[in-house]
Design an enzyme around this catalytic site. Structure first.
Site, short mmCIF file in Angstrom:
data_model
loop_
_atom_site.label_atom_id
_atom_site.label_comp_id
_atom_site.label_asym_id
_atom_site.label_seq_id
_atom_site.Cartn_x
_atom_site.Cartn_y
_atom_site.Cartn_z
N ARG A 52 -25.79 -14.65 6.02
CA ARG A 52 -26.30 -13.44 6.66
C ARG A 52 -27.82 -13.44 6.68
O ARG A 52 -28.45 -13.02 7.65
CB ARG A 52 -25.75 -12.19 5.96
CG ARG A 52 -26.03 -10.90 6.73
CD ARG A 52 -25.28 -9.72 6.16
NE ARG A 52 -25.75 -9.36 4.82
CZ ARG A 52 -25.23 -8.38 4.08
NH1 ARG A 52 -24.22 -7.66 4.54
NH2 ARG A 52 -25.71 -8.12 2.88
N LYS A 151 -30.86 -7.52 8.57
CA LYS A 151 -31.25 -6.90 7.31
C LYS A 151 -32.75 -7.17 7.15
O LYS A 151 -33.15 -8.13 6.50
CB LYS A 151 -30.41 -7.48 6.17
CG LYS A 151 -30.23 -6.52 5.02
CD LYS A 151 -29.07 -6.92 4.16
CE LYS A 151 -29.14 -6.27 2.80
NZ LYS A 151 -29.16 -4.81 2.81
N GLU A 184 -22.61 4.26 9.49
CA GLU A 184 -22.54 3.87 8.07
C GLU A 184 -23.44 4.82 7.29
O GLU A 184 -24.03 5.73 7.86
CB GLU A 184 -23.01 2.43 7.91
CG GLU A 184 -24.43 2.19 8.42
CD GLU A 184 -24.90 0.74 8.31
OE1 GLU A 184 -24.35 -0.01 7.49
OE2 GLU A 184 -25.84 0.38 9.05
#
Ligand code: PXG
Length: 285
Positions: A52, A151, A184
């Site tokens: 990721r 991220k 989220e």
């Protein structure tokens, strides 16, 4: 106690680990990160976190100057150097130092930093009694503006929502996407249980595809539950039987009120507790 930090090519005392004030990670939030956790000396899903990190970096055209294997090794070395069997690791890659000006092509030396420390979970009480959360007015960024799948070192979108939560006396806040659908929370993914089935927003609702989320989806299937990704709106949350959040730091944590409304019985539900238990077993397996 002074910690040992990994930076670029070696371990060093935390006092020596310094970045330039010209680093675009600092100047613009230009960089990427991961938060990982080790249990009994083993990092949970290390490879998934490294993959990721590489995807986030690829999305912003940031070339990480180490191999995936070297970064994985650095994570393990940093945990060992700090004698942390159960620890939290922050893996950061900055764009590197450049001139004043946005241009990322005029920067040099991306910095690879690995910090390991103990983890401060939410207080135990929240796991036993459940969290209260509120919906933030701050929307999750649209993918066309900044993909939530990156991220990045710029977490201001989530921090704005977190401030709203804190202002309302809650440690987490729900974020909707620009269509008003559930996305989220500020640092956790969200699930509901309805009629025995587990539901969570799909990736294209504009979420970070959490590694804990994916593990919980697998656990639910293994336990014989129906687990699906589905578009959810607040109505679905308000009328759910159970609700919980997942994240590397939080693990699996029950939610008992949203916007002041009780979810289900207003106490942590049986499916939440079962998945929480299964998750604890998995991370120590
Ligand atoms: N959504 C967002 C926006 C996140 O930042 C998660 C979901 C959960 O993903 P994982 O892979 O951890 O299951 C995250 C990750 C903090 C903190 O201090 C939280 C995260 C990252 C860094 C710090 O609360 N959450």
């Amino acid at each position: 106690m002074s910690r040992i930090v990994f930076m670029n090519d070696r371990l060093m005392p935390e006092d020596e680990a310094r970045v330039s004030v010209f680093d675009h990670g600092l100047l613009y939030g230009d960089g990427v990160f991961e938060g990982l956790r080790s249990y009994a000396g083993r990092v949970f899903r290390l490879e998934a976190h490294i993959d990721r990190l590489w995807e986030s970096a690829r999305a912003i055209c940031l070339e990480i100057p180490l191999s995936k294997a070297a970064v994985a090794d650095a994570v393990n070395q940093t945990l060992a150097a700090n004698q942390l069997a159960d620890g939290y690791v922050r893996l950061v890659v900055t764009r590197g130092a450049g001139s004043l000006g946005l241009d990322p092509t005029r920067t040099k030396n991306p910095q690879v930093i690995v910090i390991a420390d103990t983890i401060s979970l939410y207080p135990r009480e929240y796991y036993e009694k459940g969290l209260r959360i509120v919906t933030a007015a701050t929307q999750r960024t649209q993918s066309a503006a900044l993909s939530p799948r990156i991220k990045s070192l710029n977490y201001l979108n989530n921090i704005m929502a977190k401030l709203e939560g804190l202002e309302a006396g809650c440690v987490e806040a729900l974020m909707l996407n620009h269509k008003g659908e559930v996305a989220e929370c500020t640092g956790d993914n969200i699930f509901i249980v309805r009629g025995g089935a587990l539901l969570t927003p799909p990736r294209d609702a504009g979420i970070l595809e959490g590694i804990t989320r994916n593990a919980v989806l697998e656990l639910a299937v293994q336990a014989g539950m129906i687990a699906v990704e589905a578009t959810l709106v607040r109505h679905d949350l308000y009328t759910a039987d159970e609700c919980f959040l997942t994240g590397t730091a939080a693990e699996v944590i029950p939610v008992v009120t949203i916007d002041g409304r009780c979810i289900g019985s207003g106490t942590p539900g049986p499916i939440t507790m079962r998945l929480s238990k299964d998750f604890h077993t998995l991370v120590r397996a």
